[in-house]
Structures are given as C-alpha cells and as structure tokens.
Write a protein that holds these residues in place. Sequence first.
Motif, short mmCIF file in Angstrom:
data_model
loop_
_atom_site.label_atom_id
_atom_site.label_comp_id
_atom_site.label_asym_id
_atom_site.label_seq_id
_atom_site.Cartn_x
_atom_site.Cartn_y
_atom_site.Cartn_z
N GLU A 34 0.83 -1.21 0.00
CA GLU A 34 0.00 0.00 0.00
C GLU A 34 0.86 1.25 0.00
O GLU A 34 0.57 2.22 -0.73
CB GLU A 34 -0.92 -0.02 1.22
N PHE A 35 1.91 1.25 0.82
CA PHE A 35 2.80 2.42 0.90
C PHE A 35 3.47 2.65 -0.45
O PHE A 35 3.51 3.78 -0.96
CB PHE A 35 3.84 2.19 1.99
N ALA A 36 4.02 1.58 -1.05
CA ALA A 36 4.70 1.70 -2.33
C ALA A 36 3.75 2.22 -3.41
O ALA A 36 4.10 3.13 -4.18
CB ALA A 36 5.28 0.36 -2.74
N GLU A 37 2.55 1.68 -3.47
CA GLU A 37 1.60 2.10 -4.49
C GLU A 37 1.20 3.56 -4.31
O GLU A 37 1.02 4.29 -5.30
CB GLU A 37 0.37 1.20 -4.46
N GLY A 92 13.59 6.34 0.12
CA GLY A 92 14.05 4.96 0.04
C GLY A 92 13.16 4.11 -0.85
O GLY A 92 13.65 3.22 -1.55
N GLN A 93 11.87 4.38 -0.82
CA GLN A 93 10.94 3.62 -1.66
C GLN A 93 11.25 3.83 -3.14
O GLN A 93 11.22 2.89 -3.94
CB GLN A 93 9.50 4.04 -1.37
N VAL A 94 11.58 5.05 -3.51
CA VAL A 94 11.93 5.34 -4.90
C VAL A 94 13.22 4.63 -5.29
O VAL A 94 13.32 4.03 -6.37
CB VAL A 94 12.05 6.86 -5.13
N VAL A 95 14.22 4.67 -4.42
CA VAL A 95 15.49 4.01 -4.70
C VAL A 95 15.28 2.50 -4.86
O VAL A 95 15.83 1.88 -5.78
CB VAL A 95 16.52 4.30 -3.60
N ARG A 96 14.50 1.91 -3.98
CA ARG A 96 14.24 0.46 -4.08
C ARG A 96 13.51 0.12 -5.38
O ARG A 96 13.77 -0.92 -6.00
CB ARG A 96 13.45 -0.02 -2.87
N HIS A 138 15.21 -3.73 -5.83
CA HIS A 138 15.66 -4.46 -4.63
C HIS A 138 14.82 -3.98 -3.44
O HIS A 138 15.23 -3.10 -2.68
CB HIS A 138 17.14 -4.22 -4.37
N HIS A 139 13.65 -4.56 -3.29
CA HIS A 139 12.73 -4.08 -2.27
C HIS A 139 13.09 -4.54 -0.86
O HIS A 139 12.51 -4.08 0.11
CB HIS A 139 11.30 -4.51 -2.63
N HIS A 140 14.06 -5.42 -0.75
CA HIS A 140 14.53 -5.83 0.58
C HIS A 140 15.57 -4.86 1.12
O HIS A 140 15.95 -4.94 2.29
CB HIS A 140 15.17 -7.23 0.48
N MET A 141 16.05 -3.93 0.31
CA MET A 141 17.19 -3.09 0.64
C MET A 141 16.81 -1.99 1.63
O MET A 141 15.81 -1.27 1.45
CB MET A 141 17.75 -2.46 -0.63
N LEU A 142 17.61 -1.84 2.68
CA LEU A 142 17.44 -0.73 3.60
C LEU A 142 18.10 0.51 3.01
O LEU A 142 19.12 0.42 2.32
CB LEU A 142 18.06 -1.05 4.95
#
Length: 206
Positions: A128-131, A159-163, A168-172
């Motif tokens: 939901e956050f990503a969308e 960070g969401q944009v970078v992922r 790489h959605h697991h990336m901090l």
Amino acid sequence: NLTMTILLLARHAEPDWGRIQPGWSNPSGELDPSLSVEGREQTRKLGHWLATTCDVDVIYSSTLRRARETAELLNQQLNVELYSLDELREWPHAEPMPNILANLHAVNHLDAPFNPNPRHTFDPRYQEFAERIHATLNRIISTYAPKSILVVAQGHVIGQVVRTFTDHHHMLYDSDFTGISKFTWEEDRWFINYINRIDHLYYDYT
C-alpha cells in the motif's frame, strides 16, 4: 513527453525533537516537530546549492511540519511554485519498515546478493505504501514533465523510490538530513545521477 524530466528528492532537514509543542502531532498521532537551528542552517545551504546548480521549476513536500518547513525555507531562495501533499507522508504504521524489509530479505539468497529480481512476498502494508508513493510521483511527473521537480519528503519515501529503481525491495536505505538524490528521464529511460548527495553541507556560503 518526458524528455529531460528531472526528479530531485531531498530529505527534510534536522527536526528539533526536544522542542515539541502541545498539539504538534499529525492526524495519525505521530509527533510532528519543527526544524532545529541546525536544520534551518542545513536548509539554507541546500537552498543556495540548488539555486546555483539546478533549475528547479516546482517544489512538492509532504504535509509533515519538518518537510513543509524545509520546502518553505528552500523556496525563499528558489521562488517557484510550492505545493504540499498528504500523499507524500511518511510510513504510517507502528511496526518499523526495517522489520518489514527484514522479512523480504529472508527470501533472498546470500550467494546472489545482486539478483535483479529477488523473490518477494510483499506485506500488504508495504504494498500500500509503495503504491501510494508511486501513484503520487506519477501524477506529479505527468503534470510537470519535462521540467525539474523537487520533492521534499521523509527518508522512507525516498528509500521507496530508490528500491523501485533498483528493483531491490529488501534493501534498507539510510539518508542524511537534506541529502539530495537526482534522477533524470531521458531517451525513454531513467538515469540515476546521484543518491544522498550532501556536499552542500560542507560549503561556506557566508
């Protein structure tokens, strides 16, 4: 036409967590501090750097006080259109996002840390956050392309944009106060120009 559209993402400046006034919380109950003295200085330096190196056409910020104040102070030097959107607000859930991402990381393999398509089972809150962030940025870009757009937001939004760009959605993702990232759409694809640039903090603009 998105020819040479520039997306600049800046994290807000340092907030003053020690100076919380009564009622300084957002509708979800999160404390919403103003900027610290150091944060205002960080913003002044970023504003000077942007004014001398980037042709910003419009600024968007989240509705959190620390992002709004950062954007407003930047605009004292940039003098462009300025908008505040609640859709750019921070991760809204009590469970920290790193905990959610840790669960995603568990399905990756250590022997292939740069696998471009890691197998993810998305938590509905993360989805939901990503969308929300994707839809908001899509709307902003479609409105102002092919211009230079500055978005001032919180670290999880950036960070969401970078992922998303790196898949790489697991990336901090860890960003500095007023750290700025630049992405350029050109020749029908995105270019990552830089991420979390902070050299403006080390210049003497006096």
